[in-house]
Design a protein around this motif. Structure first.
Motif, PDB file in Angstrom:
ATOM      1  N   ARG A 164       0.875  -1.166   0.000  1.00 53.75           N
ATOM      2  CA  ARG A 164       0.000   0.000   0.000  1.00 53.75           C
ATOM      3  C   ARG A 164       0.914   1.218   0.000  1.00 53.75           C
ATOM      4  O   ARG A 164       1.756   1.380   0.880  1.00 53.75           O
ATOM      5  CB  ARG A 164      -0.911  -0.020   1.229  1.00 53.75           C
ATOM      6  CG  ARG A 164      -1.866  -1.224   1.211  1.00 53.75           C
ATOM      7  CD  ARG A 164      -2.771  -1.282   2.417  1.00 53.75           C
ATOM      8  NE  ARG A 164      -3.565  -0.063   2.537  1.00 53.75           N
ATOM      9  CZ  ARG A 164      -3.328   0.890   3.445  1.00 53.75           C
ATOM     10  NH1 ARG A 164      -2.343   0.780   4.294  1.00 53.75           N
ATOM     11  NH2 ARG A 164      -4.100   1.948   3.487  1.00 53.75           N
ATOM     12  N   ILE A 165       0.753   2.079  -1.016  1.00 52.52           N
ATOM     13  CA  ILE A 165       1.713   3.155  -1.283  1.00 52.52           C
ATOM     14  C   ILE A 165       1.012   4.507  -1.313  1.00 52.52           C
ATOM     15  O   ILE A 165      -0.078   4.642  -1.881  1.00 52.52           O
ATOM     16  CB  ILE A 165       2.429   2.896  -2.631  1.00 52.52           C
ATOM     17  CG1 ILE A 165       3.241   1.599  -2.540  1.00 52.52           C
ATOM     18  CG2 ILE A 165       3.315   4.062  -3.018  1.00 52.52           C
ATOM     19  CD1 ILE A 165       3.840   1.172  -3.871  1.00 52.52           C
ATOM     20  N   LEU A 166       1.655   5.501  -0.712  1.00 55.25           N
ATOM     21  CA  LEU A 166       1.180   6.884  -0.754  1.00 55.25           C
ATOM     22  C   LEU A 166       2.125   7.702  -1.624  1.00 55.25           C
ATOM     23  O   LEU A 166       3.353   7.629  -1.454  1.00 55.25           O
ATOM     24  CB  LEU A 166       1.140   7.492   0.649  1.00 55.25           C
ATOM     25  CG  LEU A 166       0.744   8.969   0.733  1.00 55.25           C
ATOM     26  CD1 LEU A 166      -0.753   9.135   0.472  1.00 55.25           C
ATOM     27  CD2 LEU A 166       1.113   9.565   2.097  1.00 55.25           C
ATOM     28  N   VAL A 167       1.571   8.478  -2.559  1.00 54.37           N
ATOM     29  CA  VAL A 167       2.383   9.331  -3.437  1.00 54.37           C
ATOM     30  C   VAL A 167       1.954  10.778  -3.241  1.00 54.37           C
ATOM     31  O   VAL A 167       0.823  11.154  -3.588  1.00 54.37           O
ATOM     32  CB  VAL A 167       2.232   8.931  -4.917  1.00 54.37           C
ATOM     33  CG1 VAL A 167       3.126   9.809  -5.794  1.00 54.37           C
ATOM     34  CG2 VAL A 167       2.576   7.461  -5.114  1.00 54.37           C
ATOM     35  N   ASN A 168       2.838  11.610  -2.705  1.00 53.11           N
ATOM     36  CA  ASN A 168       2.565  13.032  -2.544  1.00 53.11           C
ATOM     37  C   ASN A 168       3.050  13.770  -3.792  1.00 53.11           C
ATOM     38  O   ASN A 168       4.222  13.745  -4.127  1.00 53.11           O
ATOM     39  CB  ASN A 168       3.297  13.578  -1.307  1.00 53.11           C
ATOM     40  CG  ASN A 168       2.933  15.028  -1.020  1.00 53.11           C
ATOM     41  OD1 ASN A 168       1.800  15.445  -1.251  1.00 53.11           O
ATOM     42  ND2 ASN A 168       3.895  15.793  -0.514  1.00 53.11           N
ATOM     43  N   GLY A 169       2.112  14.420  -4.495  1.00 46.74           N
ATOM     44  CA  GLY A 169       2.444  15.049  -5.774  1.00 46.74           C
ATOM     45  C   GLY A 169       2.208  14.063  -6.912  1.00 46.74           C
ATOM     46  O   GLY A 169       3.009  13.956  -7.837  1.00 46.74           O
ATOM     47  N   ALA A 170       1.088  13.343  -6.849  1.00 45.26           N
ATOM     48  CA  ALA A 170       0.820  12.252  -7.789  1.00 45.26           C
ATOM     49  C   ALA A 170       0.501  12.724  -9.197  1.00 45.26           C
ATOM     50  O   ALA A 170       0.555  11.937 -10.137  1.00 45.26           O
ATOM     51  CB  ALA A 170      -0.321  11.387  -7.258  1.00 45.26           C
ATOM     52  N   SER A 171       0.150  13.996  -9.380  1.00 42.81           N
ATOM     53  CA  SER A 171      -0.231  14.476 -10.713  1.00 42.81           C
ATOM     54  C   SER A 171       0.933  15.087 -11.479  1.00 42.81           C
ATOM     55  O   SER A 171       0.786  15.411 -12.662  1.00 42.81           O
ATOM     56  CB  SER A 171      -1.360  15.512 -10.598  1.00 42.81           C
ATOM     57  OG  SER A 171      -0.918  16.644  -9.859  1.00 42.81           O
ATOM     58  N   GLY A 172       2.086  15.238 -10.850  1.00 44.07           N
ATOM     59  CA  GLY A 172       3.239  15.848 -11.509  1.00 44.07           C
ATOM     60  C   GLY A 172       3.931  14.900 -12.467  1.00 44.07           C
ATOM     61  O   GLY A 172       3.517  13.743 -12.658  1.00 44.07           O
ATOM     62  N   GLY A 173       5.017  15.373 -13.077  1.00 46.46           N
ATOM     63  CA  GLY A 173       5.731  14.579 -14.073  1.00 46.46           C
ATOM     64  C   GLY A 173       6.210  13.249 -13.542  1.00 46.46           C
ATOM     65  O   GLY A 173       5.916  12.189 -14.114  1.00 46.46           O
ATOM     66  N   CYS A 174       6.947  13.261 -12.428  1.00 48.15           N
ATOM     67  CA  CYS A 174       7.465  12.012 -11.875  1.00 48.15           C
ATOM     68  C   CYS A 174       6.375  11.251 -11.130  1.00 48.15           C
ATOM     69  O   CYS A 174       6.286  10.027 -11.230  1.00 48.15           O
ATOM     70  CB  CYS A 174       8.634  12.304 -10.940  1.00 48.15           C
ATOM     71  SG  CYS A 174       9.548  10.813 -10.476  1.00 48.15           S
ATOM     72  N   GLY A 175       5.539  11.949 -10.388  1.00 48.69           N
ATOM     73  CA  GLY A 175       4.469  11.298  -9.640  1.00 48.69           C
ATOM     74  C   GLY A 175       3.532  10.518 -10.548  1.00 48.69           C
ATOM     75  O   GLY A 175       3.140   9.394 -10.239  1.00 48.69           O
ATOM     76  N   SER A 176       3.176  11.110 -11.701  1.00 45.66           N
ATOM     77  CA  SER A 176       2.240  10.453 -12.613  1.00 45.66           C
ATOM     78  C   SER A 176       2.828   9.185 -13.219  1.00 45.66           C
ATOM     79  O   SER A 176       2.115   8.207 -13.442  1.00 45.66           O
ATOM     80  CB  SER A 176       1.814  11.422 -13.724  1.00 45.66           C
ATOM     81  OG  SER A 176       2.919  11.819 -14.513  1.00 45.66           O
ATOM     82  N   ILE A 177       4.134   9.189 -13.491  1.00 47.30           N
ATOM     83  CA  ILE A 177       4.785   7.984 -14.015  1.00 47.30           C
ATOM     84  C   ILE A 177       4.912   6.945 -12.912  1.00 47.30           C
ATOM     85  O   ILE A 177       4.664   5.749 -13.125  1.00 47.30           O
ATOM     86  CB  ILE A 177       6.171   8.311 -14.595  1.00 47.30           C
ATOM     87  CG1 ILE A 177       6.042   9.258 -15.800  1.00 47.30           C
ATOM     88  CG2 ILE A 177       6.895   7.031 -15.003  1.00 47.30           C
ATOM     89  CD1 ILE A 177       5.358   8.659 -16.991  1.00 47.30           C
ATOM     90  N   PHE A 178       5.288   7.393 -11.687  1.00 47.07           N
ATOM     91  CA  PHE A 178       5.483   6.439 -10.601  1.00 47.07           C
ATOM     92  C   PHE A 178       4.189   5.726 -10.241  1.00 47.07           C
ATOM     93  O   PHE A 178       4.197   4.522  -9.957  1.00 47.07           O
ATOM     94  CB  PHE A 178       6.053   7.129  -9.360  1.00 47.07           C
ATOM     95  CG  PHE A 178       6.225   6.181  -8.205  1.00 47.07           C
ATOM     96  CD1 PHE A 178       7.306   5.314  -8.175  1.00 47.07           C
ATOM     97  CD2 PHE A 178       5.304   6.124  -7.176  1.00 47.07           C
ATOM     98  CE1 PHE A 178       7.464   4.409  -7.136  1.00 47.07           C
ATOM     99  CE2 PHE A 178       5.447   5.226  -6.131  1.00 47.07           C
ATOM    100  CZ  PHE A 178       6.530   4.358  -6.114  1.00 47.07           C
TER     101      PHE A 178
END
Length: 352
Positions: A164-178
């Protein structure tokens, strides 16, 4: 071996001293790189990806290390115009490729915000543009894609992890790919932190749910309340929020990992201070009792091959917010610096 005639000069965005991009960048004519030797390859640049690191480099590299007419940029797509005799055979003249430049080229000011660029194939991450990926998309997937792979490596996120993973800044360039890579690697749940207008976009990437950081501020308190009894295995912070790490025991498992790849809002000095504190201050002296991970990006060719496999399997898609004309580089960098971009920004250099 070379293809059609290559001009003696080319247009390039250059700088000769450190500083804000609006003050130091100029669009000028410079000599085209010489024909490649050894394992080098000469590319005609079609499109170049825009990344916040572009302006960081221009601001922080010491004056003594900035060569005259240094060219910024880190990733691009284009056509192979000439190749040295030792370059890999599958990189033939005329091939459409994407490339992430090595760190050494970045420091020497040999980036792709120009019409032609010559790089060593042994130290650059190069791949043929796969079917289904446009040259625009290819120009801006390499750096963030490799970073996503490195996050999995340094965070020890194995295939089929079920985390279970949390991504802060999920809509940005790196966040969206991750987010997409995490889902492809078998994460059980991916929660993306973003603004409300970007929620649908992040859900479309494969996220299980989104959290509006504005409505649910302070974020760490909301996370502790919502996930205190079912903490995350892994947290990725693409923004750089120190309080998110120091309060992470409220929502991150004891054996979990907190990975930061974002620049802290308080400036470069405080970023160094925070990183040192997070990595060296032991929990028994008041430090945060959670693993903190930060690393230096590496242009590993192995990762770009794996990334292209995921693209071919249609597990990763590139999302471009805007394509800028070559003359609009400063406008593109302005927008990139806001860190309010949905997906990626692209600079049209020579075009298709």
């Amino acid at each position: 071996m070379a293809s059609s005639p290559i001009p003696a000069t080319m247009k390039a965005w250059t700088y000769s001293r450190p500083g804000p991009h609006r003050k130091v960048l100029s669009l000028i004519e410079v000599p085209t790189p010489p024909l490649p030797t050894g394992s080098q390859i000469l590319f005609k640049v079609a499109y170049a990806g825009i990344d916040p690191s572009n302006t960081d480099v221009m601001r922080i590299v010491p004056s003594l290390l900035v060569r005259k007419n240094a060219i910024p940029g880190t990733e691009f797509s284009g056509t192979i115009m000439a190749r040295g005799p030792d370059a890999p055979d599958h990189f033939a003249v005329g091939c459409k490729v994407l490339c992430v430049t090595p760190n050494s080229a970045i420091l020497r000011g040999r980036g792709p915000f120009c019409e032609y660029i010559c790089l060593d194939s042994k130290t650059s991450a190069i791949a043929l543009v796969p079917e289904g990926l446009t040259t625009e998309e290819a120009s801006c997937i390499g750096q963030c894609g490799i970073m996503a792979m490195l996050i999995h490596k340094h965070g020890k996120l194995h295939q089929g992890n079920g985390y279970r993973i949390l991504v802060n800044g999920a809509s940005g360039g790196c966040g969206s790919i991750f987010v997409q890579v995490a889902v492809a690697m078998g994460a059980k749940e991916v929660v993306g932190v973003c603004s409300a207008p970007n929620a649908e976009f992040v859900l479309g990437l494969g996220a299980s749910r989104t959290i509006d950081y504005r409505t649910n501020a302070p974020l760490h308190e909301y996370l502790a309340k919502e996930y205190g009894t079912r903490p995350f295995d892994f947290v990725l912070d693409t923004i750089g929020v120190q309080e998110l790490y120091t309060k992470s025991p409220g929502f991150l498992k004891e054996n979990g990992a907190f990975v930061n790849i974002g620049n802290y809002a308080h400036g470069r000095f405080w970023m160094l201070v925070y990183v040192m504190l997070n990595m060296l201050w032991p929990w028994w002296l008041g430090g945060t009792p959670r693993k903190f991970v930060i690393f230096t990006p590496q242009r590993d060719p192995e990762f770009i091959v794996k990334l292209m496999d995921l693209v071919r399997e249609e597990k990763i898609k590139v999302h471009i917010e805007k394509v800028f004309a070559f003359e609009e580089l400063c406008d593109a960098l302005d927008l990139g610096d806001t860190k309010r971009v949905r997906g990626k920004l692209v600079l049209r250099v020579g075009g298709d």
